[in-house]
Design an enzyme around this catalytic site. Structure first.
Site, PDB file in Angstrom:
ATOM      1  N   LYS A   1       0.857  -1.186   0.000  1.00 47.88           N
ATOM      2  CA  LYS A   1       0.000   0.000   0.000  1.00 47.88           C
ATOM      3  C   LYS A   1       0.894   1.238   0.000  1.00 47.88           C
ATOM      4  O   LYS A   1       1.730   1.420   0.893  1.00 47.88           O
ATOM      5  CB  LYS A   1      -0.871  -0.039   1.252  1.00 47.88           C
ATOM      6  CG  LYS A   1      -2.189   0.662   1.128  1.00 47.88           C
ATOM      7  CD  LYS A   1      -3.029   0.332   2.351  1.00 47.88           C
ATOM      8  CE  LYS A   1      -4.334   1.062   2.326  1.00 47.88           C
ATOM      9  NZ  LYS A   1      -5.039   0.928   3.597  1.00 47.88           N
TER      10      LYS A   1
HETATM   11  C1  E4P Z   1      -8.277   2.112   3.307  1.00 46.72           C
HETATM   12  O1  E4P Z   1      -7.584   1.197   2.939  1.00 46.72           O
HETATM   13  C2  E4P Z   1      -8.265   2.692   4.662  1.00 46.72           C
HETATM   14  O2  E4P Z   1      -7.697   1.766   5.540  1.00 46.72           O
HETATM   15  C3  E4P Z   1      -9.631   2.964   5.204  1.00 46.72           C
HETATM   16  O3  E4P Z   1     -10.652   2.510   4.375  1.00 46.72           O
HETATM   17  C4  E4P Z   1      -9.804   4.266   5.861  1.00 46.72           C
HETATM   18  O4  E4P Z   1     -11.094   4.334   6.389  1.00 46.72           O
HETATM   19  P1  E4P Z   1     -11.537   5.429   7.455  1.00 46.72           P
HETATM   20  O5  E4P Z   1     -11.750   6.713   6.742  1.00 46.72           O
HETATM   21  O6  E4P Z   1     -12.830   4.882   8.021  1.00 46.72           O
HETATM   22  O7  E4P Z   1     -10.438   5.526   8.471  1.00 46.72           O
END
Ligand code: E4P
Length: 217
Positions: free
Chosen positions: A87
């Site tokens: 990522k």
């Molecule tokens: C994406 O990979 C992130 O981990 C995630 O979806 C962030 O979500 P949030 O805005 O609920 O923290």
């Protein structure tokens, strides 16, 4: 549509896997910290523990913000397990890293995407997944679902293979709307998936079937 669960909580991951519809897991440094997983070695071990529970892709995020650091970290992450997807944040060096990983056949998830321009760059750089954060856009009174629609339109114009991973999904209607818009993947809490199950007519219908069965037996 693939279903990913957005958590580092092993119990939640086991529960989602047991449901039989889970295709992968996304994590981020905040989700790791929430589970009390700190220190590089513990974090790396936790990724392996997650991979041992699920069958699909597991996104593991780099912490470096410079090209060399991202490459070093990403290569270490993919060596951990074949299910790991690196990522990478949507920043300038991140775009360079996406291209580097893509050329090497290493799968990536471009994270922290909030605009169609950023999604276009991620696709050009060869990202496997692009993660538009729809919930965080909704949080600032901007239509997160509209971004999914725009990215779908642009990707379809050019047949980009990058998969749209609707991230920051907060609830069940997000899942349904993302499916209608043609997102390839969604990642959210287990509750957003389990919410798909619910309908009062199902509960009423089942109660009647069981009651009628009992009458005859
Ligand atoms: C994406 O990979 C992130 O981990 C995630 O979806 C962030 O979500 P949030 O805005 O609920 O923290």
């Amino acid at each position: 549509m693939k279903f990913f669960i957005d958590t580092a909580n092993l119990d939640q991951i086991r529960e989602a896997q047991a449901l039989g519809v889970l295709d992968g897991v996304t994590t981020n440094p905040s989700l790791m910290a929430k589970e009390g997983i700190t220190g590089r070695n513990n974090i790396l071990k936790h990724y392996v523990d997650i991979c041992d529970i699920v069958e699909g892709d597991v996104s593991a995020e780099v912490i470096s913000t410079d090209f060399e650091g991202m490459i070093k970290e990403g290569e270490e992450l993919v060596d951990l397990h074949e299910q790991i997807v690196v990522k990478v944040p949507m920043i300038k060096d991140g775009v360079k890293a996406l291209k580097y990983f893509s050329d090497k056949g290493i799968r990536t998830n471009c994270t922290l995407v909030f605009s169609v321009g950023q999604a276009l760059l991620a696709a050009k750089a060869g990202a496997t997944y692009v993660s538009p954060f729809i919930g965080r856009l909704d949080d600032i009174s901007t239509d997160g679902l509209n971004l999914i629609a725009e990215i779908r339109h642009v990707y379809d114009n050019y047949a980009f293979e990058t998969q749209i991973l609707a991230a920051s999904v907060r609830h069940t209607m997000h899942v349904i709307d993302c499916a209608k818009l043609g997102a390839d993947v969604m990642t959210g809490p287990l509750s957003s998936i389990e919410g798909l199950l619910k309908h009062p007519l199902t509960d009423i219908g089942l109660a009647k079937f069981l009651a009628d069965y009992k009458k005859g037996n």
